[in-house]
Every structure is written in C-alpha cells, then in structure tokens.
Design a protein around this motif. Structure first.
Motif, PDB file in Angstrom:
ATOM      1  N   ILE A   1       0.962   4.155  -3.039  1.00  0.00           N
ATOM      2  CA  ILE A   1       0.665   5.576  -2.835  1.00  0.00           C
ATOM      3  C   ILE A   1       1.916   6.411  -3.121  1.00  0.00           C
ATOM      4  O   ILE A   1       1.862   7.432  -3.814  1.00  0.00           O
ATOM      5  N   LEU A   2       3.059   5.922  -2.640  1.00  0.00           N
ATOM      6  CA  LEU A   2       4.320   6.626  -2.883  1.00  0.00           C
ATOM      7  C   LEU A   2       4.584   6.765  -4.387  1.00  0.00           C
ATOM      8  O   LEU A   2       4.884   7.860  -4.881  1.00  0.00           O
ATOM      9  N   GLY A   3       4.446   5.656  -5.110  1.00  0.00           N
ATOM     10  CA  GLY A   3       4.686   5.684  -6.551  1.00  0.00           C
ATOM     11  C   GLY A   3       3.750   6.661  -7.244  1.00  0.00           C
ATOM     12  O   GLY A   3       4.157   7.441  -8.105  1.00  0.00           O
TER      13      GLY A   3
ATOM     14  N   PHE B   1      -8.989   2.443  -3.568  1.00  0.00           N
ATOM     15  CA  PHE B   1      -7.831   2.115  -2.733  1.00  0.00           C
ATOM     16  C   PHE B   1      -7.899   2.771  -1.362  1.00  0.00           C
ATOM     17  O   PHE B   1      -7.071   2.498  -0.504  1.00  0.00           O
TER      18      PHE B   1
ATOM     19  N   VAL C   1      -2.212   1.070  -8.018  1.00  0.00           N
ATOM     20  CA  VAL C   1      -2.317   2.466  -7.578  1.00  0.00           C
ATOM     21  C   VAL C   1      -1.501   3.359  -8.523  1.00  0.00           C
ATOM     22  O   VAL C   1      -1.889   4.483  -8.837  1.00  0.00           O
TER      23      VAL C   1
ATOM     24  N   THR D   1       0.829  -1.208   0.000  1.00  0.00           N
ATOM     25  CA  THR D   1       0.000   0.000   0.000  1.00  0.00           C
ATOM     26  C   THR D   1       0.862   1.256   0.000  1.00  0.00           C
ATOM     27  O   THR D   1       0.627   2.190  -0.772  1.00  0.00           O
ATOM     28  N   ILE D   2       1.887   1.276   0.879  1.00  0.00           N
ATOM     29  CA  ILE D   2       2.773   2.445   0.934  1.00  0.00           C
ATOM     30  C   ILE D   2       3.475   2.619  -0.417  1.00  0.00           C
ATOM     31  O   ILE D   2       3.560   3.726  -0.948  1.00  0.00           O
ATOM     32  N   THR D   3       3.943   1.508  -0.991  1.00  0.00           N
ATOM     33  CA  THR D   3       4.593   1.555  -2.306  1.00  0.00           C
ATOM     34  C   THR D   3       3.681   2.186  -3.348  1.00  0.00           C
ATOM     35  O   THR D   3       4.091   3.076  -4.097  1.00  0.00           O
TER      36      THR D   3
ATOM     37  N   MET E   1      11.086   2.238 -10.655  1.00  0.00           N
ATOM     38  CA  MET E   1      10.488   3.215 -11.565  1.00  0.00           C
ATOM     39  C   MET E   1      11.527   3.732 -12.563  1.00  0.00           C
ATOM     40  O   MET E   1      11.296   3.764 -13.775  1.00  0.00           O
TER      41      MET E   1
ATOM     42  N   VAL F   1      11.258   0.489   1.127  1.00  0.00           N
ATOM     43  CA  VAL F   1      10.140   0.710   0.204  1.00  0.00           C
ATOM     44  C   VAL F   1      10.401   1.936  -0.679  1.00  0.00           C
ATOM     45  O   VAL F   1      10.265   1.883  -1.897  1.00  0.00           O
TER      46      VAL F   1
END
Lengths: 230, 119
Positions: A160-162, B67, A192, A156-158, B100, B92
């Motif tokens: 939103i961060l991305g 989400f 996401v 989830t953090i990944t 990316m 993370v």
C-alpha cells in the motif's frame, strides 16, 4: 442486524466495493497521494466493522470472493508482459541489472536496519520477504522460521505504501523511463505496486509484473543464504 | 459466450498453476506458476492473445479491490505487531523507498547509457 451480517454473503463484497468507490471519488476531488483509493477503502472498512463490532471473519466470509480473483488476475498479467516482450528484449540488460540491484538493496537495507534496531534473527527473517508478493513471502518466511503474521502485515503495508508514494518518489528522484518506473514498482511493492503501475501505463504494468515474478522467484532461491547473515 | 470462453481459459491456467504448486516442493504460489505458463502459452501460440484479452484486461483493472480484504485483515494481526510496530514500520518505509529508487535509477541509468552508445 448484526446476526444478519454474520450470514450475509454479499455484505463483505458490497462494503469493500462501496468503500473503494468512495476512495475513487475522493481521489478525483482531492489530488493528494495519501488519499489513494485502496488505502481509503481499507481504512473505511476497518472503521466500519469496528463501529458495528463485526468480526473480521464475518466480513471476510463474503469479501474473500474478491481475493479469490487474485490468482486468475495475476495469471492475466502475462498479457501485458507478452505484449511488451519486444521492449523487454531491447532493454534486457537494464531490466536484469535493475531487478538485481533492487533485490540487493532490499536485503542490505533490512540487514542494516535490523542491526540498528537490534532485531532478533527471527524478526530479521520475518522482514526479508517483505517486498515480494504475499503468497511467496509467507512461504519464505515460514521456511526461514519467521513470524508469518508479521510478514503478511509487513508485505501489505509495503504494498500500500509503495502504491501511495510511487508517483512522488519518481518525481523527486527523476525516474522518468516507463520501464524503470514499472520495475521499481513491482520490485518494491509487488502486486499492489503493479496495480499502480497499470494505472500509469501498459509498459509500466508489464515491467512491474515481470519484476514481481522475477523478484519472487529469486527471493525463494536466495533467501536462505541471506538469512544466515544475521 | 466470449467472456465465458476467456474466463474458462484463464481459470484453467490457474488450475494448472495450483496443480504445479501441489506437486513441486517450492514456496511459489499458484499465481506465479500460472503467470509463467500463460506467458509460455502465448509465446508458443497455444493460446492467442485475443482469446483471453478482454477478460484479462477486466481482471487487471479491478485488481486493486482484491487487496482490500487481506489488508483489512491487518487489524487482526495488530496485537502481534503492536509491541514492535514503530521499528518495523520505519524499516518497511525506508526499505520500500530504497528499493524503489535503486531499481528505478539503475534501470534508467542502463537504458540511457545504452541509448547514448548507439548514437
């Protein structure tokens, strides 16, 4: 009032949508990547339910119907993908190499950072599936003996961060090709990230969906091999 | 009726995805099976794009709000996460940027090199 929330079916959905619209309005006024509508909405809802001492399960009783749509929405990602099939065929080599190198970068990155921080094998396999979509990631994590709660948190953090940093990262690293942007988002930040890719354009969105599906499937197939590394 | 038909098709494919997930012993979610089946149906013209397009675009547009509930659920995982939060968070952040950049740069490099060769 609190007992009302416990029985309300529309409370969770309403609060989530209102929080999201507040996020959209803020985003329009202040052009800061960190003020991402999704992130703002999540923070607002967490603050709200904490202030009123509402349990997550109570909130989720109504809000879960939003997540209910996630499977049909993912199925629909086939539409932009289908519309961009020609583009995919034209760039097939770049697409395959891009996705594979990203998956490799993810594994090596997690491997070296796990070594650096002295993570246990358990935590290493917990983090391995962090860049793939939650539903696949949970399965991979539990199969490898990871801590599923932390995997879900990391995924989830990944995501939103991305979603938040993508445009900045593309600018800094000179990533301009729509195909490259889409694959980068899907590969690093799963569904996401794809939501962000859809905002950037249909090519980006299609490529991002493709990366989510391919990265997810490849991780299922290879994770047990890479789990042995540590 | 147009939207109802479109939603029916989309939900039926989701159902087929769920059935496959129940039958096949892989940790692949119903949604990914569904995506693949939908793509096959579109490619083989079993389903035509205009039979699902409007509802699809609607669902894709509202995807970010789906989400919110699982992300709010993070607050429940906090007690487990707290003792290891900082190293996990750094891992993370670093790997997300890494993936990316690597994916984006490699893809762009191959596309542009291919383009130059043709010229």
């Amino acid at each position: 009032m609190i007992t009302f929330f416990e029985t309300s079916l529309f409370f969770g959905v309403s609060i989530s949508l209102i929080a999201y619209f507040i996020g959209v309005v803020i985003k329009r006024r202040v052009h800061l990547a960190i003020l991402n509508p999704l992130l703002v909405a999540v923070v607002l809802v967490i603050i709200f339910i904490n202030i009123f001492d509402i349990k997550y399960d109570t909130y989720n009783e109504g809000a879960k119907y939003l997540s209910y749509l996630l499977t049909p929405a993912t199925v629909c990602l086939a539409v932009p993908l289908y519309e961009q099939l020609k583009l995919l065929r034209k760039n097939i080599k770049a697409v395959i190499l891009g996705i594979l190198s990203g998956i490799l970068a993810n594994i090596l990155g997690i491997f070296f950072l796990s070594k650096l921080f002295g993570f246990t094998h358990e935590l290493y396999v917990t983090l391995l599936p962090k860049s793939i979509t939650t539903a696949i990631g949970m399965g991979v994590s539990s199969e490898l003996g990871g801590i599923v709660t932390i995997t879900v948190a990391a995924i989830t953090i990944t995501g939103i961060l991305g979603n938040v940093i993508a445009e900045g990262v593309f600018k800094i690293f000179g990533i301009k090709e729509p195909v490259a942007k889409g694959l980068a988002l899907g590969n690093s930040a799963h569904a996401v990230g794809t939501a962000k890719a859809m905002e950037l354009g249909t090519i980006e969105g299609a490529m991002s969906s493709l990366a989510v599906a391919v990265a997810g499937l490849l991780t299922v197939l290879t994770a047990s091999v890479f789990a042995q590394m540590m | 009726m147009r939207y109802l038909k479109q939603f029916t098709i989309i939900l039926l494919i989701s159902l087929v995805g769920e059935i496959l997930k129940a039958v096949l012993p892989l940790p692949i979610p119903a949604s990914v099976y569904g995506l693949i089946i939908m793509l096959i149906c579109l490619c083989t013209k079993v389903i035509r794009i205009n039979q699902i397009k409007d509802a699809s675009l609607f669902l894709i547009e509202i995807m970010p709000v789906m989400f919110i509930p699982p992300a709010v659920g993070l607050s429940d995982a906090w007690p487990t996460l707290k003792p290891i939060f900082i190293p996990v968070f750094i891992t993370v952040v670093v790997t997300t940027i890494l993936v990316m950049v690597v994916t984006g740069r490699v893809t762009q490099f191959v596309i542009r090199r291919g383009g130059n060769n043709k010229q």
